[in-house]
Design a protein around this motif. Structure first.
Motif, PDB file in Angstrom:
ATOM      1  N   ALA A  24       5.737  -2.700   8.676  1.00  0.00           N
ATOM      2  CA  ALA A  24       4.361  -1.913   8.432  1.00  0.00           C
ATOM      3  C   ALA A  24       4.724  -0.646   8.772  1.00  0.00           C
ATOM      4  O   ALA A  24       4.025   0.261   8.086  1.00  0.00           O
ATOM      5  CB  ALA A  24       3.602  -2.397   9.743  1.00  0.00           C
ATOM      6  N   GLN A  25       5.880  -0.217   9.437  1.00  0.00           N
ATOM      7  CA  GLN A  25       6.193   1.363   9.895  1.00  0.00           C
ATOM      8  C   GLN A  25       6.523   1.878   8.530  1.00  0.00           C
ATOM      9  O   GLN A  25       6.402   3.066   8.227  1.00  0.00           O
ATOM     10  CB  GLN A  25       7.407   1.155  11.007  1.00  0.00           C
ATOM     11  CG  GLN A  25       7.526   2.784  11.172  1.00  0.00           C
ATOM     12  CD  GLN A  25       6.417   3.608  11.781  1.00  0.00           C
ATOM     13  OE1 GLN A  25       5.706   2.815  12.497  1.00  0.00           O
ATOM     14  NE2 GLN A  25       6.686   4.804  11.498  1.00  0.00           N
ATOM     15  N   GLU A  26       7.161   1.256   7.561  1.00  0.00           N
ATOM     16  CA  GLU A  26       7.744   1.678   6.262  1.00  0.00           C
ATOM     17  C   GLU A  26       6.684   1.836   5.284  1.00  0.00           C
ATOM     18  O   GLU A  26       6.491   2.757   4.669  1.00  0.00           O
ATOM     19  CB  GLU A  26       8.809   0.796   5.807  1.00  0.00           C
ATOM     20  CG  GLU A  26      10.048   0.764   6.260  1.00  0.00           C
ATOM     21  CD  GLU A  26      11.064  -0.247   5.625  1.00  0.00           C
ATOM     22  OE1 GLU A  26      10.645  -0.857   4.381  1.00  0.00           O
ATOM     23  OE2 GLU A  26      12.272  -0.579   5.935  1.00  0.00           O
ATOM     24  N   ARG A  27       5.525   1.127   5.432  1.00  0.00           N
ATOM     25  CA  ARG A  27       4.599   1.075   4.565  1.00  0.00           C
ATOM     26  C   ARG A  27       3.710   2.252   5.015  1.00  0.00           C
ATOM     27  O   ARG A  27       3.004   2.974   4.168  1.00  0.00           O
ATOM     28  CB  ARG A  27       3.548  -0.334   4.743  1.00  0.00           C
ATOM     29  CG  ARG A  27       4.433  -1.437   4.002  1.00  0.00           C
ATOM     30  CD  ARG A  27       3.640  -2.548   3.751  1.00  0.00           C
ATOM     31  NE  ARG A  27       2.655  -3.053   4.865  1.00  0.00           N
ATOM     32  CZ  ARG A  27       3.138  -3.746   5.811  1.00  0.00           C
ATOM     33  NH1 ARG A  27       4.273  -4.269   5.690  1.00  0.00           N
ATOM     34  NH2 ARG A  27       2.524  -4.316   6.656  1.00  0.00           N
ATOM     35  N   LEU A  28       3.540   2.584   6.127  1.00  0.00           N
ATOM     36  CA  LEU A  28       2.932   3.609   6.899  1.00  0.00           C
ATOM     37  C   LEU A  28       3.207   5.040   6.425  1.00  0.00           C
ATOM     38  O   LEU A  28       2.764   5.659   6.011  1.00  0.00           O
ATOM     39  CB  LEU A  28       2.833   3.482   8.476  1.00  0.00           C
ATOM     40  CG  LEU A  28       2.181   4.621   9.092  1.00  0.00           C
ATOM     41  CD1 LEU A  28       0.608   4.824   8.826  1.00  0.00           C
ATOM     42  CD2 LEU A  28       2.234   4.544  10.563  1.00  0.00           C
ATOM     43  N   MET A  29       4.811   4.941   6.572  1.00  0.00           N
ATOM     44  CA  MET A  29       5.345   6.203   6.220  1.00  0.00           C
ATOM     45  C   MET A  29       5.418   6.434   4.467  1.00  0.00           C
ATOM     46  O   MET A  29       5.192   7.456   4.146  1.00  0.00           O
ATOM     47  CB  MET A  29       6.850   6.244   6.375  1.00  0.00           C
ATOM     48  CG  MET A  29       7.121   6.323   7.925  1.00  0.00           C
ATOM     49  SD  MET A  29       6.288   7.625   8.719  1.00  0.00           S
ATOM     50  CE  MET A  29       7.237   9.036   7.810  1.00  0.00           C
ATOM     51  N   ALA A  30       5.322   5.577   3.726  1.00  0.00           N
ATOM     52  CA  ALA A  30       4.935   5.553   2.329  1.00  0.00           C
ATOM     53  C   ALA A  30       3.730   6.163   2.050  1.00  0.00           C
ATOM     54  O   ALA A  30       3.486   7.041   1.191  1.00  0.00           O
ATOM     55  CB  ALA A  30       5.273   4.150   1.704  1.00  0.00           C
ATOM     56  N   ALA A  31       2.677   5.802   3.038  1.00  0.00           N
ATOM     57  CA  ALA A  31       1.354   5.869   2.525  1.00  0.00           C
ATOM     58  C   ALA A  31       1.277   7.503   2.868  1.00  0.00           C
ATOM     59  O   ALA A  31       0.549   8.319   2.297  1.00  0.00           O
ATOM     60  CB  ALA A  31       0.456   5.177   3.474  1.00  0.00           C
ATOM     61  N   ARG A  32       2.017   7.732   3.962  1.00  0.00           N
ATOM     62  CA  ARG A  32       1.999   9.356   4.432  1.00  0.00           C
ATOM     63  C   ARG A  32       2.468  10.327   3.402  1.00  0.00           C
ATOM     64  O   ARG A  32       2.130  11.283   3.139  1.00  0.00           O
ATOM     65  CB  ARG A  32       2.573   9.449   5.833  1.00  0.00           C
ATOM     66  CG  ARG A  32       1.719   8.871   6.985  1.00  0.00           C
ATOM     67  CD  ARG A  32       2.342   9.153   8.295  1.00  0.00           C
ATOM     68  NE  ARG A  32       1.424   8.655   9.412  1.00  0.00           N
ATOM     69  CZ  ARG A  32       1.910   8.388  10.662  1.00  0.00           C
ATOM     70  NH1 ARG A  32       3.233   8.434  10.812  1.00  0.00           N
ATOM     71  NH2 ARG A  32       0.896   7.813  11.481  1.00  0.00           N
ATOM     72  N   VAL A  33       3.614   9.685   2.870  1.00  0.00           N
ATOM     73  CA  VAL A  33       4.302  10.548   2.098  1.00  0.00           C
ATOM     74  C   VAL A  33       3.457  10.692   0.628  1.00  0.00           C
ATOM     75  O   VAL A  33       3.341  12.061   0.139  1.00  0.00           O
ATOM     76  CB  VAL A  33       5.467   9.986   1.360  1.00  0.00           C
ATOM     77  CG1 VAL A  33       6.358  10.577   0.234  1.00  0.00           C
ATOM     78  CG2 VAL A  33       6.726   9.985   2.696  1.00  0.00           C
ATOM     79  N   LEU A  34       2.797   9.734   0.105  1.00  0.00           N
ATOM     80  CA  LEU A  34       1.948   9.519  -1.061  1.00  0.00           C
ATOM     81  C   LEU A  34       0.748  10.791  -0.673  1.00  0.00           C
ATOM     82  O   LEU A  34       0.274  11.354  -1.528  1.00  0.00           O
ATOM     83  CB  LEU A  34       1.488   8.502  -1.509  1.00  0.00           C
ATOM     84  CG  LEU A  34       2.799   7.675  -2.153  1.00  0.00           C
ATOM     85  CD1 LEU A  34       2.278   6.004  -2.077  1.00  0.00           C
ATOM     86  CD2 LEU A  34       2.942   8.278  -3.395  1.00  0.00           C
ATOM     87  N   GLY A  35       0.090  10.521   0.650  1.00  0.00           N
ATOM     88  CA  GLY A  35      -0.921  11.358   1.006  1.00  0.00           C
ATOM     89  C   GLY A  35      -0.765  12.996   1.033  1.00  0.00           C
ATOM     90  O   GLY A  35      -1.704  13.587   1.002  1.00  0.00           O
ATOM     91  N   ARG A  36       0.723  13.260   0.950  1.00  0.00           N
ATOM     92  CA  ARG A  36       0.745  14.721   1.117  1.00  0.00           C
ATOM     93  C   ARG A  36       0.632  15.405  -0.156  1.00  0.00           C
ATOM     94  O   ARG A  36       0.469  16.590  -0.384  1.00  0.00           O
ATOM     95  CB  ARG A  36       2.113  14.975   1.592  1.00  0.00           C
ATOM     96  CG  ARG A  36       2.495  14.691   3.344  1.00  0.00           C
ATOM     97  CD  ARG A  36       3.570  15.004   3.592  1.00  0.00           C
ATOM     98  NE  ARG A  36       3.842  14.526   5.004  1.00  0.00           N
ATOM     99  CZ  ARG A  36       4.834  13.745   5.560  1.00  0.00           C
ATOM    100  NH1 ARG A  36       5.774  13.543   4.908  1.00  0.00           N
ATOM    101  NH2 ARG A  36       4.675  13.539   6.947  1.00  0.00           N
ATOM    102  N   TYR A  37       0.539  14.422  -1.243  1.00  0.00           N
ATOM    103  CA  TYR A  37       0.529  15.077  -2.674  1.00  0.00           C
ATOM    104  C   TYR A  37      -0.824  15.462  -2.859  1.00  0.00           C
ATOM    105  O   TYR A  37      -1.701  14.630  -2.965  1.00  0.00           O
ATOM    106  CB  TYR A  37       1.019  14.253  -3.754  1.00  0.00           C
ATOM    107  CG  TYR A  37       2.512  14.084  -3.873  1.00  0.00           C
ATOM    108  CD1 TYR A  37       3.154  14.681  -4.695  1.00  0.00           C
ATOM    109  CD2 TYR A  37       3.206  13.221  -2.917  1.00  0.00           C
ATOM    110  CE1 TYR A  37       4.565  14.416  -4.497  1.00  0.00           C
ATOM    111  CE2 TYR A  37       4.698  12.904  -2.828  1.00  0.00           C
ATOM    112  CZ  TYR A  37       5.431  13.691  -3.854  1.00  0.00           C
ATOM    113  OH  TYR A  37       6.680  13.823  -3.891  1.00  0.00           O
ATOM    114  N   ASP A  38      -1.043  16.705  -3.245  1.00  0.00           N
ATOM    115  CA  ASP A  38      -2.518  17.249  -3.793  1.00  0.00           C
ATOM    116  C   ASP A  38      -2.503  17.361  -5.081  1.00  0.00           C
ATOM    117  O   ASP A  38      -3.377  17.804  -5.524  1.00  0.00           O
ATOM    118  CB  ASP A  38      -3.023  18.486  -2.986  1.00  0.00           C
ATOM    119  CG  ASP A  38      -2.101  19.455  -2.922  1.00  0.00           C
ATOM    120  OD1 ASP A  38      -0.778  19.392  -2.889  1.00  0.00           O
ATOM    121  OD2 ASP A  38      -2.432  20.785  -2.852  1.00  0.00           O
TER     122      ASP A  38
END
Length: 111
Positions: A24-38
């Motif tokens: 779950a921690q890896e999936r959370l970090m992946a979501a955070r990385v993708l969410g930084r792209y505007d």
């Protein structure tokens, strides 16, 4: 996961982590990385949408936050809004995930 990726590579790599990582921690970090792209358009949006079906609430909250931060093209808005509305129908009203989804939907309406 904190490296700077092109949108295409980020969508490919982080999208794969969102889809298939047992952690779950890896999936959370992946979501955070993708969410930084505007920027990055539809390819980033589609990768993030993979996380809406995650069994962990925190990951879904982060996906909704990312979708709310990103700028969407007019062509992508109906698809994103529909996917968010569909997912909101499955969430418990008043939960943290539900509020994050409502906020993302509200922010999308500004674009």
């Amino acid at each position: 996961m904190t490296d700077i990726f092109t949108p295409e590579y980020a969508a490919q790599y982080c999208g794969e982590v969102l889809r298939s990582s047992p952690q779950a921690q890896e999936r959370l970090m992946a979501a955070r990385v993708l969410g930084r792209y505007d920027f990055g358009g539809q390819i980033i949006h589609m990768a993030l949408l993979e996380g809406l079906s995650d069994p962990v609430e925190l990951v879904r909250v982060e996906v909704f936050r990312g979708l709310g931060r990103m700028r969407a093209d007019r062509e992508d808005l109906p698809v994103l809004a529909r996917e968010i509305r569909n997912r909101l129908g499955l969430e418990q009203e008043g939960s943290a995930v539900w509020f994050a989804g409502i906020k993302a939907l509200d922010k999308l309406s500004y674009y």
